[in-house]
Design a protein around this motif. Structure first.
Motif, PDB file in Angstrom:
ATOM      1  N   ALA A  94      -7.653 -12.032   7.806  1.00  0.00           N
ATOM      2  CA  ALA A  94      -7.543 -11.258   6.572  1.00  0.00           C
ATOM      3  C   ALA A  94      -7.274 -12.173   5.381  1.00  0.00           C
ATOM      4  CB  ALA A  94      -6.448 -10.215   6.703  1.00  0.00           C
TER       5      ALA A  94
ATOM      6  N   GLU B 185      -4.285  -0.110  -5.694  1.00  0.00           N
ATOM      7  CA  GLU B 185      -5.233   0.960  -6.034  1.00  0.00           C
ATOM      8  C   GLU B 185      -4.536   2.285  -6.334  1.00  0.00           C
ATOM      9  OE1 GLU B 185      -8.904   1.293  -3.975  1.00  0.00           O
ATOM     10  OE2 GLU B 185      -8.739  -0.702  -3.099  1.00  0.00           O
TER      11      GLU B 185
ATOM     12  N   SER C  97     -14.256  -1.629   6.135  1.00  0.00           N
ATOM     13  CA  SER C  97     -13.505  -1.497   4.889  1.00  0.00           C
ATOM     14  C   SER C  97     -13.909  -0.209   4.191  1.00  0.00           C
ATOM     15  CB  SER C  97     -13.786  -2.687   3.987  1.00  0.00           C
ATOM     16  OG  SER C  97     -15.093  -2.573   3.487  1.00  0.00           O
ATOM     17  N   GLY C  98     -13.096   0.187   3.226  1.00  0.00           N
ATOM     18  CA  GLY C  98     -13.305   1.464   2.565  1.00  0.00           C
ATOM     19  C   GLY C  98     -14.700   1.639   2.005  1.00  0.00           C
TER      20      GLY C  98
ATOM     21  N   THR D 252      -9.913 -11.052  13.443  1.00  0.00           N
ATOM     22  CA  THR D 252     -10.219 -11.002  12.008  1.00  0.00           C
ATOM     23  C   THR D 252      -9.190 -11.784  11.212  1.00  0.00           C
ATOM     24  OG1 THR D 252      -9.492  -8.747  12.363  1.00  0.00           O
ATOM     25  CG2 THR D 252     -11.581  -9.066  11.189  1.00  0.00           C
TER      26      THR D 252
ATOM     27  N   TYR E  54      -5.482 -10.796  11.984  1.00  0.00           N
ATOM     28  CA  TYR E  54      -5.290  -9.689  12.914  1.00  0.00           C
ATOM     29  C   TYR E  54      -6.213  -9.947  14.083  1.00  0.00           C
ATOM     30  CZ  TYR E  54      -3.078  -7.071   9.128  1.00  0.00           C
ATOM     31  OH  TYR E  54      -2.259  -6.644   8.129  1.00  0.00           O
TER      32      TYR E  54
ATOM     33  N   GLN F 161      -1.761   1.697  -1.091  1.00  0.00           N
ATOM     34  CA  GLN F 161      -3.115   2.216  -1.283  1.00  0.00           C
ATOM     35  C   GLN F 161      -3.272   3.577  -0.617  1.00  0.00           C
ATOM     36  OE1 GLN F 161      -6.127  -0.367   0.241  1.00  0.00           O
ATOM     37  NE2 GLN F 161      -7.775   0.953  -0.407  1.00  0.00           N
TER      38      GLN F 161
ATOM     39  N   HIS G 153     -10.492  -1.331  -8.463  1.00  0.00           N
ATOM     40  CA  HIS G 153     -11.900  -1.737  -8.447  1.00  0.00           C
ATOM     41  C   HIS G 153     -12.583  -1.408  -9.773  1.00  0.00           C
ATOM     42  CE1 HIS G 153     -12.088  -2.998  -4.293  1.00  0.00           C
ATOM     43  NE2 HIS G 153     -11.447  -1.914  -3.916  1.00  0.00           N
TER      44      HIS G 153
ATOM     45  N   GLU H 230     -13.502  -7.879  -3.400  1.00  0.00           N
ATOM     46  CA  GLU H 230     -14.282  -6.775  -2.854  1.00  0.00           C
ATOM     47  C   GLU H 230     -13.504  -6.105  -1.726  1.00  0.00           C
ATOM     48  OE1 GLU H 230     -17.839  -7.729  -0.632  1.00  0.00           O
ATOM     49  OE2 GLU H 230     -17.166  -9.789  -0.409  1.00  0.00           O
ATOM     50  N   ASN H 231     -14.048  -5.001  -1.214  1.00  0.00           N
ATOM     51  CA  ASN H 231     -13.385  -4.308  -0.107  1.00  0.00           C
ATOM     52  C   ASN H 231     -13.223  -5.266   1.058  1.00  0.00           C
ATOM     53  OD1 ASN H 231     -15.235  -1.481  -1.026  1.00  0.00           O
ATOM     54  ND2 ASN H 231     -13.011  -1.535  -0.985  1.00  0.00           N
ATOM     55  N   GLY H 232     -12.020  -5.345   1.559  1.00  0.00           N
ATOM     56  CA  GLY H 232     -11.781  -6.194   2.720  1.00  0.00           C
ATOM     57  C   GLY H 232     -11.508  -7.642   2.375  1.00  0.00           C
ATOM     58  N   ALA H 233     -11.333  -7.950   1.084  1.00  0.00           N
ATOM     59  CA  ALA H 233     -11.076  -9.343   0.712  1.00  0.00           C
ATOM     60  C   ALA H 233      -9.670  -9.771   1.112  1.00  0.00           C
ATOM     61  CB  ALA H 233     -11.269  -9.525  -0.794  1.00  0.00           C
ATOM     62  N   GLY H 234      -8.792  -8.816   1.339  1.00  0.00           N
ATOM     63  CA  GLY H 234      -7.448  -9.160   1.764  1.00  0.00           C
ATOM     64  C   GLY H 234      -6.369  -8.751   0.771  1.00  0.00           C
ATOM     65  N   LYS H 235      -6.722  -7.936  -0.194  1.00  0.00           N
ATOM     66  CA  LYS H 235      -5.760  -7.560  -1.223  1.00  0.00           C
ATOM     67  C   LYS H 235      -4.593  -6.768  -0.637  1.00  0.00           C
ATOM     68  CE  LYS H 235      -8.924  -5.232  -3.427  1.00  0.00           C
ATOM     69  NZ  LYS H 235     -10.084  -5.364  -2.537  1.00  0.00           N
ATOM     70  N   SER H 236      -4.958  -5.754   0.148  1.00  0.00           N
ATOM     71  CA  SER H 236      -3.887  -4.910   0.696  1.00  0.00           C
ATOM     72  C   SER H 236      -3.013  -5.700   1.642  1.00  0.00           C
ATOM     73  CB  SER H 236      -4.490  -3.709   1.430  1.00  0.00           C
ATOM     74  OG  SER H 236      -5.162  -2.881   0.525  1.00  0.00           O
ATOM     75  N   THR H 237      -3.627  -6.609   2.375  1.00  0.00           N
ATOM     76  CA  THR H 237      -2.837  -7.430   3.294  1.00  0.00           C
ATOM     77  C   THR H 237      -1.846  -8.294   2.522  1.00  0.00           C
ATOM     78  OG1 THR H 237      -4.775  -7.484   4.709  1.00  0.00           O
ATOM     79  CG2 THR H 237      -3.028  -9.037   5.209  1.00  0.00           C
TER      80      THR H 237
HETATM   81  N1  LIG Z   1      -4.355  -3.736  10.820  1.00  0.00           N
HETATM   82  C1  LIG Z   1      -5.436  -4.513  10.817  1.00  0.00           C
HETATM   83  N2  LIG Z   1      -6.028  -4.846  11.981  1.00  0.00           N
HETATM   84  C2  LIG Z   1      -7.106  -5.645  11.993  1.00  0.00           C
HETATM   85  N3  LIG Z   1      -7.686  -6.158  10.910  1.00  0.00           N
HETATM   86  C3  LIG Z   1      -7.141  -5.870   9.710  1.00  0.00           C
HETATM   87  C4  LIG Z   1      -6.001  -5.021   9.606  1.00  0.00           C
HETATM   88  N4  LIG Z   1      -5.691  -4.910   8.320  1.00  0.00           N
HETATM   89  C5  LIG Z   1      -6.583  -5.639   7.669  1.00  0.00           C
HETATM   90  N5  LIG Z   1      -7.478  -6.233   8.482  1.00  0.00           N
HETATM   91  C6  LIG Z   1      -8.583  -7.110   8.112  1.00  0.00           C
HETATM   92  O1  LIG Z   1      -8.208  -7.847   6.996  1.00  0.00           O
HETATM   93  C7  LIG Z   1      -9.186  -7.818   5.993  1.00  0.00           C
HETATM   94  C8  LIG Z   1      -8.517  -7.575   4.688  1.00  0.00           C
HETATM   95  O2  LIG Z   1      -8.060  -6.222   4.626  1.00  0.00           O
HETATM   96  P1  LIG Z   1      -7.384  -5.598   3.336  1.00  0.00           P
HETATM   97  O3  LIG Z   1      -6.983  -4.218   3.627  1.00  0.00           O
HETATM   98  O4  LIG Z   1      -6.323  -6.523   2.853  1.00  0.00           O
HETATM   99  O5  LIG Z   1      -8.574  -5.564   2.296  1.00  0.00           O
HETATM  100  P2  LIG Z   1      -8.553  -5.081   0.790  1.00  0.00           P
HETATM  101  O6  LIG Z   1      -8.840  -6.268  -0.026  1.00  0.00           O
HETATM  102  O7  LIG Z   1      -7.330  -4.356   0.494  1.00  0.00           O
HETATM  103  O8  LIG Z   1      -9.794  -4.085   0.745  1.00  0.00           O
HETATM  104  P3  LIG Z   1      -9.966  -2.720  -0.096  1.00  0.00           P
HETATM  105  O9  LIG Z   1     -10.540  -3.081  -1.385  1.00  0.00           O
HETATM  106  O10 LIG Z   1     -10.930  -1.939   0.719  1.00  0.00           O
HETATM  107  O11 LIG Z   1      -8.672  -2.073  -0.146  1.00  0.00           O
HETATM  108  C9  LIG Z   1     -10.181  -6.756   6.368  1.00  0.00           C
HETATM  109  O12 LIG Z   1     -11.480  -7.250   6.312  1.00  0.00           O
HETATM  110  C10 LIG Z   1      -9.846  -6.387   7.764  1.00  0.00           C
HETATM  111  O13 LIG Z   1     -10.890  -6.756   8.632  1.00  0.00           O
END
Ligand SMILES: Nc1ncnc2c1ncn2[C@@H]1O[C@H](COP(=O)(O)OP(=O)(O)OP(=O)(O)O)[C@@H](O)[C@H]1O
Ligand SMILES: Nc1ncnc2c1ncn2[C@@H]1O[C@H](COP(=O)(O)OP(=O)(O)OP(=O)(O)O)[C@@H](O)[C@H]1O
Ligand SMILES: [Mg+2]
Ligand SMILES: [Mg+2]
Lengths: 325, 501, 294, 315
Positions: free
Chosen positions: B22, B171, B401-402, B20, B17, B89, B203, B41-48
């Motif tokens: 992801a 989640e 991140s959350g 960043t 993104y 999520q 988590h 961990e938070n922000g590792a990229g799972k949701s992406t």
């Molecule tokens: N829409 C977006 N715009 C910019 N950066 C993004 C966006 N979505 C995700 N990111 C980046 O991608 C990384 C991964 O985000 P993601 O939501 O996949 O994390 P996650 O593993 O699901 O975290 P969590 O445990 O908090 O849910 C984040 O560090 C964030 O910086």
């Protein structure tokens, strides 16, 4: 309980306001509470009602359209020109013109992510300019294709034929909002814009449709305006955007999106018309009349607060502040 | 494992993104009939990664194979047609619409067709799905009238409406308590028994161990453990893989009892509810408040913090204040963390520092004038202590991140001048192990410094490691008070209302 | 019973209509008629005016005096009123119909014509002029501008119209636009203004730019314009006896309502006021006194 | 912070300026630039008020009516109160409108759109009623015309006032406690309330201060037209909203910097000046203005990112 105190109450405001205004004018103004006057108001409300219903679609997707007045003027004028060239039915060409303006707004807001107020401000100016261009500096264009006064002023079963036509369009708006998938999508987008893509919708298309409908209804209002005046009026429509927003909001449409009811919006427009007519009949100074309209708009907001408070009292729960029950 | 077993395989996935990154090089292989856990961990990229699997985001690089054939989903609708069913999520529901409409959201949002009525799912089937997740709500009720946990279950029920080959849960349990989660697990297990594959993100190790068969760990957008059977790695090893480092255990719980600080008397949720609930929190004490969803535990805790109106009397350190008067309560030194950080807590467009300093503005301002340097001096050490990551106090809060967003809310509490009591609702909902341990440490330290702490959560594990004393709420009133050393089973039975063992 | 007369005018925010109304009002006091005055709130509010005339029909007034926002737009509803047995008197910008009981007309075209003759003389028959022409699509402003243009081409073919503004329709906007013109057209020698209020804006821009030599002409004669004439800031202003017209309109309306004798057409000529003759004009026929409140 | 980088609108504004210098006849003269700045100065002062309301997550439609009311009140009390008293009374009227708006939005909790629409009509009706519909002239006086025509330190007073207004707004937003709270309330009113902020009071103060900026603008405008005008600047509210939006302030609230307001205002003022100087027929002037508004916002957009977004949303 939130169900009752929030969703329900907001759509009751306009009818309650109409009731209050009728009692007030009935007591103070002779000739107000008569059947004839009721019918007269019912004959006048439709231009505002069409604009307000269009505005409602824009509000439902968390938008705003301040170009409705200018779009109505342009499309009405072009409709009259078309009618003069091709015969009276071509007056309806105003609707596709409005639709086209709405498409531009919709593209700007939905696809190019302009803030609604900027996008529609830009189109207001351009549309006003276009209206002057096509008429050569703003001259009214007389409708020569036929006499439409009968349609606008003679009543059939209590309403003028144009009123019936507008009512039919509003019924269609109700169908769209309540019974068509499209309306459900508007409400979804207004309710939670991020989620729409996640359940497989295309947010910008939905947003665009809302502005298109808003434009088409402005085009309908333009048709009505032209037929009533027997002329295309390119400079008409000043202040109508604010009136339409007021009517839509008094009609319970949530500015935060996701909540709307076509009949309540119609009632909101009727309320504005009741107040205007009441003031006209009462013979107060036109300046006082303007002050009164302003006061009445604020009063309708207070009425909304009051009703909600009352209903939440009745349902015997405390006012919720957090997100949980 | 045999290749024919594999339902959905993603390899070499990358996604950025803007600046960043992801995902860099992620691999994930889901097998039929098995639940696959995704850790990170938070922000590792799972949701992406999830959004890519379900067609909501197009990857920059990589490939997807569905049942051995290459697949590319241009949209959520296409993915759903292919049988990939998402549970996101952040709730992808519509509060202003009815439960019935929400259950039909996929049909309403995608595809063509005119009549909304035709696209609403059959009511009896809808009720069936609701029953399957253990929800008893009116189909016509607006979703907004449901509690957060109930809404999450509606989202799960909605997934059942689809013909499901791969179930993707991001989640899903963050807003559920143990009982609700167990019902969800039963649904997942049943679907897997019918041959579906499931991806499960959480988590909480307990849940993962209870449900998952395989595990993949993501760190910084890369797969570091790829589809290992769940038993192969210990919790410590998994944590290490996620963080690249271990987590130190926090200090032992102190046993403390001193003078009462936060006192609430005669709480009643409804005007016509008789009786009333009394709660006292003492200085230096961490009181754990537990309750099932809908039990009113959160409402009671919020009431104590002045965040919720209601009958009764409240006082802090002897000074009384009106319930619902949050401003007065904050002035008397009661800090509050609301349960939903996005709706009630965070100022998304404002910087992290400003999100924290809001509680200390009275102290930072002289004659209405704020000193930026003093703000920095007061706030930044707090953020460092809570290990805010990335350590950029001037970045917008919504870009964190959350877990880190949650740290901001905790820091906001700690920054309150004259802090006497903290009321924390779900303080680590959706927060990874590392951030969670930082937050727990901060809570313990505050208590050790003599602050009265009340933690209300549906996460029993959290209570077991934090609390000095448990208050169990049922039916909007206090059902039991248990000591620190009460066994888990006692807590559970008090929660559900069965006779304590 | 005393007759009830409805008065529907486009805009009571303009000195022209205030003066008309003053005439109607004074005559009504003399004749013991009751007035219901409605303002459409702007020149571009024809729909509003149509509704207001509908309300007057509804109220069953004895006669209606209409100054139209747009003569074509109110034609149909005025014919309805006549068909309903309510006589209608047109005033100044009359509804575009032959069913009127009487028409008291102001000659806007001539007002523009008089300005052209005066301005051409004042600037010596050559040079550049700009037009602060008032809003588009309004009969009064369009006719005045047309009269000015036609006449100027005839009497002073060497005078060139270099700019025309139709967006500036209040004093502040006229001031800003005139400021811009002064920069853009340094050789400007005259400015036409559709109303005296716009002229006041133009004059104040010219004065503060030290361009006092540029001649300004206007229409209407509010106290402001009287003062500007006396100070020599205004070359001339073209007027009509609008108070007299208002009185005439009411008289005709009452005559029509009581089935009395009606003059089908009352015309009062446009008159040019200059600093020389401003003292000798009977203002009571031209303009409402400063303290008149509708 | 974000403000370290110049806002995107600065580039648009600069580009527009260069374009105007090259293609608009007689644009780049000292006299004309001063004209632009004089017009911009009044717009800027009122836009500072609009910016506060927008940061609070609201919107103000009533500014046009409240400057009109202020001018009429000024001229009405002028004979008894003198020029200074008159201008003060006019200013007080504008502040009064702001206070009413603040009270209704903050304390009663009505939507800003409804409230400011209502006060728009009430203030404008009151102004017309006080003045009898017609402009009331103020007797000429040096003091009275000073705010619009005077100079101090060699700079026109109105431009100086605009600079002071910008500095004041900046200090309020960047260093004032109340300004900080406006951001908080605009970003998330519920969170602000739970953090112990008196949201109603903060909102009320916001509208009140906005009304004060509007009052300063009203005083200069009244002095400029030297009269009480019931239709002084009917489009002022829309022009200020457009200026803020072009400057890049999101109408969703919680964000905004004074430089964005300044450049937005300059852009709008330059448009209006340029269309007059280009001297097109009115129809084309309007079309050009509309396209310019859209272009100036469009140029600030990250079109590549929009395309990516749209790419994945398409089914
Ligand atoms: N829409 C977006 N715009 C910019 N950066 C993004 C966006 N979505 C995700 N990111 C980046 O991608 C990384 C991964 O985000 P993601 O939501 O996949 O994390 P996650 O593993 O699901 O975290 P969590 O445990 O908090 O849910 C984040 O560090 C964030 O910086
Ligand atoms: N505007 C943004 N710029 C950069 N990163 C962003 C932005 N918005 C979101 N992100 C990143 O996207 C990721 C996902 O954000 P989201 O709000 O969906 O979940 P979250 O903040 O991780 O919440 P949760 O606690 O539920 O895990 C976060 O890691 C966040 O860092
Ligand atoms: Mg996630
Ligand atoms: Mg996340």
């Amino acid at each position: 309980m939130r169900h009752l105190s929030d969703s329900g109450a907001r759509f009751l405001v306009a009818p309650a306001c109409i009731l209050a205004a009728s009692v007030l004018f009935g007591l103070t103004t002779p000739g107000f509470l008569t059947l004839d006057n009721g019918l007269s108001i019912a004959g006048q409300v439709w231009i505002l009602a069409l604009l307000a219903v269009g505005q409602m679609f824009a509000l439902t997707v968390r938008g705003f359209d301040i170009s409705v007045g200018a779009v109505a003027a342009l499309s009405g004028t072009l409709g009259v020109m078309a009618a003069n060239a091709f015969g009276l039915p071509a007056l309806l060409l105003a609707v596709p013109v409005g639709l086209a303006c709405g498409t531009v707004n919709g593209w700007l807001v939905g696809r190019a992510r302009f803030q609604p107020i900027v996008a529609t401000l830009g189109t207001v100016l351009a549309v006003k300019g276009l209206a002057l261009l096509v008429t050569g500096d703003g001259q009214a264009v007389p409708l020569e294709a036929g006499d439409t006064a009968g349609l606008a002023f003679d009543t059939v079963l209590g309403l003028p034929p144009l009123g019936w036509a507008a009512l039919a369009c509003i019924l269609i708006a109700h169908l769209v909002l309540r019974h068509l998938v499209l309306g459900r999508r508007f409400l979804m987008l207004g309710s939670n814009p991020e989620a729409v893509a996640l359940v497989g919708g295309s947010p910008w298309r939905i947003e665009m449709r809302a502005y298109q409908l808003c434009g088409a209804f402005a085009g309908l209002a333009g048709t009505l305006m032209a037929a009533r005046a027997g002329a295309g009026l390119p400079t008409e429509g000043a202040g109508m955007e604010l009136q339409s927003i007021a009517a839509a909001v008094i009609g319970g449409t949530a500015l935060a999106g996701g909540r709307a009811n076509v009949w309540a919006v119609l009632a909101g427009a009727a309320f504005v018309q009741v107040v205007l007519t009441g003031l006209n009949l009462s013979g107060v100074s036109p300046f006082f009349a303007q002050i009164a309209v302003g006061a009445v708009i604020i009063a309708s907001g207070l009425m909304d607060r009051g009703l909600r408070l009352l209903l939440s009292r009745l349902s015997r729960t405390f006012q919720q502040k957090g997100t949980f029950q | 494992m045999s290749v024919s077993d594999e339902a959905l395989v993603a390899t070499g996935i990358a996604k950025s993104y803007g600046a960043t990154c992801a995902l860099r090089d992620a691999r994930l292989a889901l097998r039929r009939g098995r639940v696959h856990a995704l850790l990170g961990e938070n922000g590792a990229g799972k949701s992406t990664l999830v959004k890519i699997l379900v067609g909501a985001v197009t990857p920059d690089a990589g490939r997807l194979d569905l049942d051995g054939a290459p697949a590319a989903f241009g949209s959520v609708t296409q993915a759903i047609r292919a049988g990939i069913v998402p549970i996101h999520q952040h709730l992808s529901l519509f509060p202003e619409l009815s439960v019935h409409e929400n259950l039909s959201a996929f049909a309403l949002a995608g595809g063509s067709g005119l009549w909304a009525g035709r696209r609403l799912v059959d009511p009896s089937r809808a009720r069936g799905w609701l029953a399957e997740v253990g929800l008893d709500v009116d189909l016509a009720a607006p979703l907004g009238t449901l509690s957060l946990g109930e809404r999450q279950l509606v989202e799960v029920a909605r997934a059942l409406s689809l013909d499901c080959r791969v179930l993707v849960l991001d989640e899903p349990t963050a807003a559920l308590n143990a009982g609700e989660a167990e019902r969800l697990f039963a649904v997942v297990r049943r679907l897997c028994a019918n041959g579906a594959a499931a991806l499960f993100i959480s988590h909480r190790f307990d849940e993962i161990e209870a449900l998952a068969d395989d595990v993949t760990v993501l760190r910084d957008g890369r797969t570091v453990i790829d589809a290992a059977p769940i038993g192969r790695y210990s919790r410590e090893e998994l944590t290490h893989a996620m963080l690249g480092a271990g987590v130190e255990a926090g200090p032992e719980r102190l046993s403390a009892r001193a003078e009462p600080v936060l006192v609430g008397r005669g709480f009643a949720a409804h005007l016509d509810a008789g009786g009333g609930t009394n709660v006292t929190v003492h200085a230096g004490e961490i009181v754990g408040m537990a309750g099932l969803i809908g039990s009113g535990a959160l409402a009671l805790a919020a009431w104590l913090a002045g965040a919720q109106a209601g009958a009764g009397e409240l006082s802090v350190a002897g000074q009384g204040f009106t319930p619902g008067d949050r401003r007065r309560a904050a002035g008397f030194g009661i800090a509050y963390v609301p349960p939903d950080r996005h709706i009630e807590g965070l100022f998304g467009p404002l910087s992290a520092r400003r999100n924290v300093s809001i509680s200390a503005l009275g102290r930072l301002a002289r004659l209405g004038w704020l000193s930026a340097s003093e703000e920095m001096q007061r706030i930044d050490p707090l953020l460092r202590r809570l290990k805010l990551h990335p350590s950029r106090p001037e970045a917008e809060a919504r870009a964190f991140s959350g877990g880190n967003q949650q740290k901001l809310l905790i820091a906001r509490c700690l920054a309150l001048p004259g802090l006497k009591a903290m009321v924390l609702l779900e303080p680590t909902r959706g927060v990874d192990v590392a951030a969670r341990s930082v937050i727990h440490d901060a809570i313990r330290e505050a208590a050790a410094a003599g602050i009265a702490v009340l933690v209300a959560t549906s996460d029993l594990d959290e209570l077991m490691v934090l609390a000095h004393r448990y208050l169990v709420v049922r039916d909007h009133r206090l059902a039991a008070e248990l000591p620190q050393d009460a066994p888990r089973a006692a807590l559970l039975s008090a929660l559900s209302g069965s006779i304590a063992a | 019973a005393e007759p009830v007369i409805g008065v529907s005018v486009p805009n009571l925010g303009s000195s022209f209509w205030i003066s008309v109304l003053y005439g109607v009002d004074t005559a009504a006091k003399a004749d013991k008629a009751k007035l219901i005055t409605l303002s459409a709130g702007g020149d571009a509010n024809s729909s509003q005016q149509i509704s207001q005339i509908q309300d007057l029909i509804q109220r069953k007034v004895d006669a209606i005096i209409v100054g139209a926002t747009n003569g074509d737009a109110v034609k149909a509803i005025v014919e309805r009123a006549v068909a309903a047995g309510i006589p209608v008197v047109g005033i100044s910008s009359p509804p575009n119909t032959d069913k009127l009981a009487a028409m008291v007309s102001a000659d806007h075209y001539d007002m523009g014509k008089l300005q052209a003759e005066c301005l051409a003389k004042a600037i010596g028959g050559k040079g550049e002029v700009a037009m602060m022409a008032g809003p588009t699509g309004q009969a009064w402003s369009d006719l005045r501008a047309q009269g000015f243009r036609d006449t100027l081409a005839k009497v002073a073919p060497n005078v060139k119209i270099v700019a025309e503004s139709r967006l500036a329709d209040n004093r502040n906007a006229a001031l800003t636009t005139a400021d811009d013109w002064i920069q853009r057209f340094p050789d400007l020698s005259g400015v036409y203004s559709a109303t005296d209020d716009m002229a006041a804006g133009v004059v104040s821009a010219l004065k503060s730019a030290g361009k006092g030599s540029v001649k300004v002409s206007a229409s209407n004669l509010s106290p402001t314009a009287q003062q500007m004439l006396k100070d020599g800031d205004l070359a001339c202003t073209s007027i009509q006896q609008i108070v007299a017209q208002g009185k005439a309109a009411l008289d005709q309306a009452i005559a029509a309502a009581t089935k009395g004798k009606v003059d089908a057409k009352v015309v009062t000529p446009a008159v040019l006021v200059t600093p020389d003759n401003v003292g000798s004009i009977d203002l009571s026929l031209v303009v409402a006194p400063a303290d008149y409140r509708p | 912070m974000r403000s370290k980088r110049p806002p995107a609108v600065a580039l648009v504004c600069l580009g527009l300026f260069l374009l105007c210098c090259l293609f608009v006849p007689r644009f780049a003269t000292i006299g004309n630039i001063e004209n632009v700045l004089r017009v911009a100065s009044i717009l800027c002062i009122v836009a500072c008020g609009q910016a506060i309301v927008i940061i609070l997550g609201g919107i103000e439609f009533s500014f046009g009516a409240s400057v009109a009311l202020a001018s009429v009140v000024t001229v009405t009390v002028l004979p008894t109160a003198g020029p200074i008293g008159g201008l003060a009374a006019g200013g007080a009227a504008a502040i009064g409108v702001g206070a009413v708006n603040g009270w209704l939005v903050g304390r009663i909790g009505l939507p800003p759109v409804i409230v400011t629409l209502g006060t728009l009509m009430m203030a404008s009706g009151t102004a017309a009623w006080l003045a009898g519909g017609l402009p009331l002239d103020a007797p000429p006086s040096a003091i009275f015309s000073w705010p619009a025509r005077g100079r101090a330190l060699g700079i026109p007073v109105s431009i100086l006032a605009a600079m002071l207004a910008c500095v004041a707004l900046h200090l309020l937003l960047a260093h004032g406690r109340i300004g900080r709270l406006w951001y908080h309330v605009g970003a998330n009113p519920l969170a602000a309330q739970l953090a112990g902020i008196d949201v109603a009071r903060v909102t009320l103060l916001g509208y009140l201060v906005a009304g004060t900026f509007c009052a300063v603008g009203a005083i200069i405008l009244t002095s400029r037209v030297a009269s009480g005008q019931p239709a002084l600047a009917p489009n002022l509210a829309f022009e200020t909203i457009a200026a803020c939006a072009i400057g890049g302030l999101p109408l969703s609230g919680g964000r905004g910097h004074v430089l964005q307001v300044v450049f937005g205002v300059l852009t709008v003022a330059m448009f209006n000046n340029a269309v007059v100087l280009i001297n097109l027929p009115v129809a084309w002037q309007l079309v050009l203005l509309g396209l310019a508004v859209l272009a100036s916002v469009g140029l600030q957009k990250d079109w590549a990112a929009l395309k990516r977004r749209a790419g994945r949303a398409a089914p």
